[in-house]
Design a protein around this motif. Sequence first.
Motif, PDB file in Angstrom:
ATOM      1  N   UNK A 739       0.769  -1.239   0.000  1.00 46.25           N
ATOM      2  CA  UNK A 739       0.000   0.000   0.000  1.00 46.25           C
ATOM      3  C   UNK A 739       0.796   1.283   0.000  1.00 46.25           C
ATOM      4  N   UNK A 740       2.027   1.258  -0.559  1.00 45.33           N
ATOM      5  CA  UNK A 740       2.780   2.522  -0.640  1.00 45.33           C
ATOM      6  C   UNK A 740       2.132   3.460  -1.649  1.00 45.33           C
ATOM      7  N   UNK A 741       1.865   4.691  -1.225  1.00 46.70           N
ATOM      8  CA  UNK A 741       1.221   5.688  -2.086  1.00 46.70           C
ATOM      9  C   UNK A 741       2.044   6.974  -2.154  1.00 46.70           C
ATOM     10  N   UNK A 765      -0.878  -6.237  -2.856  1.00 48.32           N
ATOM     11  CA  UNK A 765      -1.584  -7.074  -1.896  1.00 48.32           C
ATOM     12  C   UNK A 765      -2.084  -8.326  -2.592  1.00 48.32           C
ATOM     13  N   UNK A 766      -2.409  -9.320  -1.806  1.00 52.16           N
ATOM     14  CA  UNK A 766      -2.956 -10.565  -2.344  1.00 52.16           C
ATOM     15  C   UNK A 766      -4.438 -10.713  -2.017  1.00 52.16           C
ATOM     16  N   UNK A 804       1.470  -8.329  -8.362  1.00 52.64           N
ATOM     17  CA  UNK A 804       0.711  -8.456  -7.108  1.00 52.64           C
ATOM     18  C   UNK A 804      -0.192  -7.240  -6.895  1.00 52.64           C
ATOM     19  N   UNK A 805      -0.990  -6.956  -7.921  1.00 54.05           N
ATOM     20  CA  UNK A 805      -2.112  -6.014  -7.820  1.00 54.05           C
ATOM     21  C   UNK A 805      -1.724  -4.570  -7.601  1.00 54.05           C
ATOM     22  N   UNK A 806      -0.484  -4.208  -7.904  1.00 51.06           N
ATOM     23  CA  UNK A 806      -0.116  -2.802  -7.698  1.00 51.06           C
ATOM     24  C   UNK A 806      -0.753  -1.907  -8.750  1.00 51.06           C
ATOM     25  N   UNK A 838      -5.191 -11.059 -10.125  1.00 53.79           N
ATOM     26  CA  UNK A 838      -6.023 -10.371 -11.109  1.00 53.79           C
ATOM     27  C   UNK A 838      -6.093  -8.879 -10.870  1.00 53.79           C
ATOM     28  N   UNK A 839      -5.804  -8.410  -9.660  1.00 55.46           N
ATOM     29  CA  UNK A 839      -5.883  -6.984  -9.387  1.00 55.46           C
ATOM     30  C   UNK A 839      -5.016  -6.161 -10.306  1.00 55.46           C
TER      31      UNK A 839
END
Length: 944
Positions: A739-741, A765-766, A804-806, A838-839
């Motif tokens: 979750x780094x933003x 995230x998974x 991984x959904x980034x 899939x993210x």
Amino acid sequence: MQLKNIFKLTALSTALAATLGLAGCGGDININAGSDTVTPTAPTPPTAPTQTEQQKSYSGFATKSTTMTAVDGKEVWVLKGTLAPSTAASTITTGGQDGDKIVLGNDVVWQLDGAVIAGGDNANAVELSILPGTKILGGSDSYLVVSRGSKIMADGTATAPIVFTSVETALGQEGKAGQWGGLVLLGNAPVNTCPDLTNCSASFEVGNHSYGGNDTEDNSGSIKYVRVEFGGFKINDTQEMNGISFAGVGAGTEIDHVQVHMNNDDGFEFWGGNVSVTNIVLTENFDDSLDWTNGWQGSAQHVYIRQADNASNRGIEADSNSDANAVPMSKPVLANFTIQVANGTNSGGDDAEGILFRKGTGVNTYNILVKGDVDSGECLEVNDDNTVNNANTAELTMQNSLIDCVEPFKNAKADAAEGRTLALDVEAWYKGQADNLVAAADLTDYMPNSSSIALTAGKADLANLDARLVNANYIGAFDGTNDWTKGWTTAIHDDVTPTPTALPVLTSCPVGTAASAATAGLYKDASITLICTLEGNVLSNTTLLAGQNVMYKIDGGAVVVGGDNTTPATLAIQAGTKLFATSNSFIAVSRGSKIMAQGSATHPIEMTSEEDVIAGASGERGQWGGLVILGNGLTNTCPDHNACSASFEVGDFPYGGNNNADNSGQISYVVIKYAGFKVNDTQEMNGISFAAVGSGTQVDHIQIHANGDDGVEFWGGAVNLKYVYLTANFDDSLDWTNGWTGKAQFVYITHEDGNANRGIEGDSHKGAMDTPVSAPKLANFTILPGTDIANASGDKGEGILLRVATAGELYNVLVQGRKGTTAETESGECLELDGSYAGLVDNVNSKTLTMSHSIIDCNEPFKYSSDNAATADAVNVETWFMGQEGNSTAAVTITDGMPAATDTTLLGTGKDLSTDDSFFESTNFIGAFDGQNDWRQGWAYFPQ
């Protein structure tokens, strides 16, 4: 901290030089029209040039600078000579002039050229108004004078202070005392150097400006939320400029929330007058922080004075007149002062001292706290016969005050050679007055602790004693809870004292470290004579002082700063400090605590391994741990951000929370080498680990070299980075997850062949419900991946892997791989999207994962990989990349990351993010460098 100016002004200087060069070419311009006869036509009337808003507003009293076009992204306008009333129509928009009112707007930066004088002496008066957030620059002979009868209305705010500073700081150079003059206010109030106050024209010590009169209520305007920095140029041994000089200034003038920092003479000085001041900060001034003479009868309350070791004289120097009959006698009222007396002597040979009352001054003081140190001079002194007489007749009093000093008092003594006949036992005089104390102050920095006697021993009902005071029944400038210095001051809050150009020689280690003599011949640097060891839990503010003969040893495993959101502490590291660590050691900064590692381009901070500094040994990856910053920001490993304690992968330190604006301090101009020891196959240390670190933390000009795992890694949070050099790191140079933003700009990544994996590895995230999603915003990266040879972990040299959904936004990125024909001579894939979760595919389709204005210059430019059959080949990476604005696979030519100044592939093709996001510098180029300015110079380590 403004980082924009350095690079903008460098480019500006080049452009200006080119302009001046063209102007000097000379010669005629000849146009050959051929042999045809041309019938002249009537000339078209010239069109009046269009003026900018600034030209319309300011051209009547200022000129646009021809030497500094922009500072902080704003035009620079120059003030020179006398500012006088105007009969022209009003030009005020943001700023401008209307009659006798001149407004300096905050839409430009102002520069003083020489002595700038507002109004004439009690004639042609003007009101000089300065808007909040305005910056005014002074050069080596510049200062600002407000004449008798005129006013200054400099009313900043806590969030937008007005700043007077030096031209050097605008050029990105180090601010130093004496780089410009200061402010001079001249009033019509009484001064005891004039026998006839109705016909008084005392002469100010610089420039012979006139001051003084018989109007105690005279009004010279208002100065609020103003900083005056790096002033005090010296004319000769007796004439120097103060930060702010109050010469005959009357009680109608309002002065509150003002700081004078690093002035080369006094901070505040009063020559007579009746002006009162409140909420004043005087820091690191060379001579006296607060000085009065010639009949000052104003008041001062809530004043914080901090002196600089080996650079300051007195906190207060108080005079009236050598003639006891001169009237009015100086007799101000002081309340709620905190004076932190320095150690040592300044370059003039003066001891650092607290308060000196002399030359017949009177004063009534209440709630004064003076804190001295081991090598401080006397903290309270009374000197000369006239002053002793005042002390014996209640013209000079001190009540409800606290002296906490090794050398608390110095007596007045008879001295025939000096013409003194009277003596005074200052300790007895002090203790004989109401409720004075000689005791421990019990402070943390300048703030009294809850157990401090200062909080309960102050004089009550001050407002009844003097209407100019407010009730504050505590000793000192602070009540232990409310810090009125926050938000508008400089060099106070966790800041390290500026380091001099030449590092000093230290004779002892700072408090909080253990000293040992350096073994002769043990270290590569033969000048090292002192080793200061830091280990264990650092539970109080500790400063590692820079010295040319000292190194700091990090030992004993984890050195932990503060407790987890309890017992907050700050580890401050001065510019030029060198640290080395033993094989199992690293630094961890707990949630709620801070690191203030403030290096400079000339004095970077270096953190390395013990082997790197020992003679006969050599630095290699993994020889120590690294730096771990634990914050209270958001991480998607915590379902409940209000009750989050994620566990860091080494040492189980907790991190995470609900505050993405959390402040863990500052890391600037720091080089970290040979860190990243391995605990096991899944636990390894990074150069710097940012675990849920908030955007309140400042990170710029950092280098991680030869780390045993990643260079920098982020677990959630929103910390931002700028000017980052990542060299020869073993795994991923820049890695994010959970979750780094945050944001990053100007990042240069190079690999060592056979000892690296990816330039960037980005995850989120998974779990489908995990929030926040990693979504950093990156710009101006240059990545040079290593060859496609497996490192010791089986990983090959690659460019960027997003998986991984980034989500995220990437702009102005250059990835240039090696161009050989075999694994030994070329890089692996340079851009890969892995849709195993899939993210990531969803982010591509929703355009929350984007990349534009970028170039991939590689033999193997793209790869899509997936272990999930349901998403296999869901994204064609080449199609995704080439379908976005400004992207290409063009071949480029760079030298050590730098394009040629004539390049047209990288230069002029980038996206400018500054118009939408103030974090980003204005750029129009792809990659980390603009072809002219190498931001690594002076501070970075260049691997051979």
